[in-house]
Design an enzyme around this catalytic site. Sequence first.
Site, short mmCIF file in Angstrom:
data_model
loop_
_atom_site.label_atom_id
_atom_site.label_comp_id
_atom_site.label_asym_id
_atom_site.label_seq_id
_atom_site.Cartn_x
_atom_site.Cartn_y
_atom_site.Cartn_z
N ASP A 93 1.38 -0.10 -7.71
CA ASP A 93 1.71 0.01 -9.12
C ASP A 93 0.39 -0.08 -9.90
OD1 ASP A 93 3.01 0.20 -11.53
OD2 ASP A 93 4.54 -1.27 -11.06
C1 BGC Z 1 5.33 0.30 -13.95
C2 BGC Z 1 5.91 1.32 -13.01
C3 BGC Z 1 5.49 2.72 -13.42
C4 BGC Z 1 3.97 2.78 -13.50
C5 BGC Z 1 3.45 4.15 -13.87
C6 BGC Z 1 3.85 0.50 -14.19
O1 BGC Z 1 3.38 -0.31 -15.21
O2 BGC Z 1 5.56 -0.99 -13.43
O3 BGC Z 1 7.32 1.21 -12.98
O4 BGC Z 1 6.00 3.66 -12.54
O5 BGC Z 1 3.53 1.85 -14.47
O6 BGC Z 1 3.70 4.46 -15.18
#
Ligand code: BGC
Length: 750
Positions: free
Chosen positions: A299
Amino acid sequence: MLAGLMGFFAAGCSDATNTAPESSKDAFIDSVLSTLTLEDKAGEMTQLTLDMVCVKEGMNVDEPHRLDPEKLKHVLVDLRVGSILNCAGHAYTPEKWHELIGGIQDKATEKPSGIPVLYGIDAIHGPTYTTGGVLAPQQLGLAATWDTALVRKFAENAAQEVLASGIPWNFSPVLDVARDARWPRFWETFGESPRLVTDMGVAMVKGYQEGPSPIAACLKHYMGYSRPLSGKDRTPAWIPERQLREIFLPPFAAAVEAGAATVMVNSGETNGIPVHADRHILTDILRDELGFEGLVVTDWEDIRYLFKRHKVAADYKDAIEMAIHAGIDMSMVPTDTLFPVLLAELVREGRIAESRLDESVRRILSVKYDRGLFDTGGMPPSIEDYPDKASLEGTAARAALESMTLLKNEGQHAVYPDQPILPIGGTGRILVTGPTANSLNALNGGWTGTWQGRNPKYNTPGRPTAVESMREVFGADRIDLAELDMEFGQADIDAVTRSLHPRTTQCAVVFLGEMPYTEFKGNVETIELFQNQQDLVKAIHATDVPVIGVYVGGRPRTHSAIEPLLDAFLMAYLPGDYGARAIADVLSGDFNPSGRLPFTWPRHPSSHLTHDCKHTELNEGGFNPQYTFGSGLSYSPVQTTNLEILTGESANMGDTVTVEVTLQNTGDRSTTETVIVYSQDRVASITPSVDELAAYKQVVVPAGATSKVTLDVHTHNLGFIGRNNMYIVEPGYFGLRIQDQFAEFELIAP
Ligand code: BGC
């Protein structure tokens, strides 16, 4: 170089799609891999955000976004970056996406390897970052439909628009199981039941990956993200292995089995170990046990956080080494250019084996191959191929309707005093008020147009707010809007009650809930409903005008003090662009509601009960939530009687137990009834749950009709994670419950 790759590909196999035999795919990937340098491999494992290749003044990206040729060259040609993500701030038209992604892929041909870029985005309830896309309910509302076929169809549609925007990879679905209503990503889930989350998750993965325009799904956030002790985003979770396997693992296991292409890792820590550094979770369980062969992406910034936030690594390099050894394939870096450089250095220093990079790059190339990137160069399809919105809207509108969950309907009807207050009949005036009454953003929630979903500038043009749909359905002359924002105070409430016409206002529809948020921005100190919303309900109730509450929001705020003052209560979740009409159609009776709550609505802020709680949690007050899991009324009640086990009083291990009930529609409208069977393990070596969701089925019961329905309960599903942390089904007596009907059978040891 790309031309060379494609040349090889054309020679190696006749079919340019993912239907090519595995062996030619493997041969192709082997051949590409054999040409890659260490730098190429480290670059492939790097994912940067779109901002990093756009023109920027200081911290701010120029609007509208423009690719910066210098940055693009540095990122793609020098650093050989393999993946780019996201929207750098907000939604764009399909044409603009084509321009951006086309420009990126064009430059990718100049990479030494020529390998196209894998673009990823959060299109979590439809094409959330494509202007004018068809937006369905967020996942929690989709779960409330209990309709897996509809969810699959929704995902197929979403994939069409996302792919037509030029994007082959969607960071969806969320398979976290929601066990605590405080958690600010509750609404992004399919609710509290591992079984329902599993079924919905599998449907969504198949919809994304197996529809007419397939894209890669990404299961997130693996695993244990949704139950932090504090209820706040990315704070420590303490989840024993038994509970991890019992509650949080099954949806991921099933979605891996269903062929999900990618997995995103939980940003938090579980049992003191950041999941990005947890080899047990990322490799022992995910790879060795579940057999996942796809791509694991981190993430946002989570490798860096291993030293910046979690303090388990001394520096960035240490963190990279840790994460790669734990099982990461691609780092969502996403805002520095050091990752590929340090990764290559680690290999040169002998701290990471190059063969370990080969494993990851092979998985990345495999996703690129399956998405056809080696044929198309990752270029967006022709803009003429963008799907006709009209062909997709029906599913989103249907999902919004089917999600509507009527939780209370008492009070007194305007015309027929012996009938419940809904549907609203009569001809009197309807006061519409509350902070979510006139906001399309409120209906859509986070990750819509922008990350937090709060900027009306990026809303789909022409989609109505709740009050606008009420005007359409009831007639503008019947609707009085008393507009309030979230910050309203007593003076505004006085103005609302003054605007009532005691003799002509038939009822008030009060739109309660929350404005959009996601991630840490949605952290709260209490989940009690805002005091001003409670005061509003009290003030209107004091005038003797009946009050209908409509809740627009993605987590259950407790409201036990005012619940008795509500004559009716409709849970609308975050129903999306077609939600306004769905709400109005339910209030008017044009649609007979059928949604069922996919979680337990707590009565008090500190009660975090679930339907599968333990017997000792029932305590003196008993299990007494505001609304139980599975709740949902219709306008034509269906009575359930005569539960019978057709397969007899006993069953052998592995058998299927068939139950039958009689459904009687006591009203004058056809009703879609969701029949839910709960199982109750009478005695077990690990304390059994009061109820477990064992099976469910939707049936249409015509007005006044009586029909019998059968459901199958598979005995292999009646187990739990035992003392040795392995799944076990124990023999003994099991109860089965549907509503207030019970039966029992004995499961015989083999
Ligand atoms: C979130 C994810 C997301 C990623 C990309 C993160 O902050 O936890 O769910 O897919 O950002 O945008």
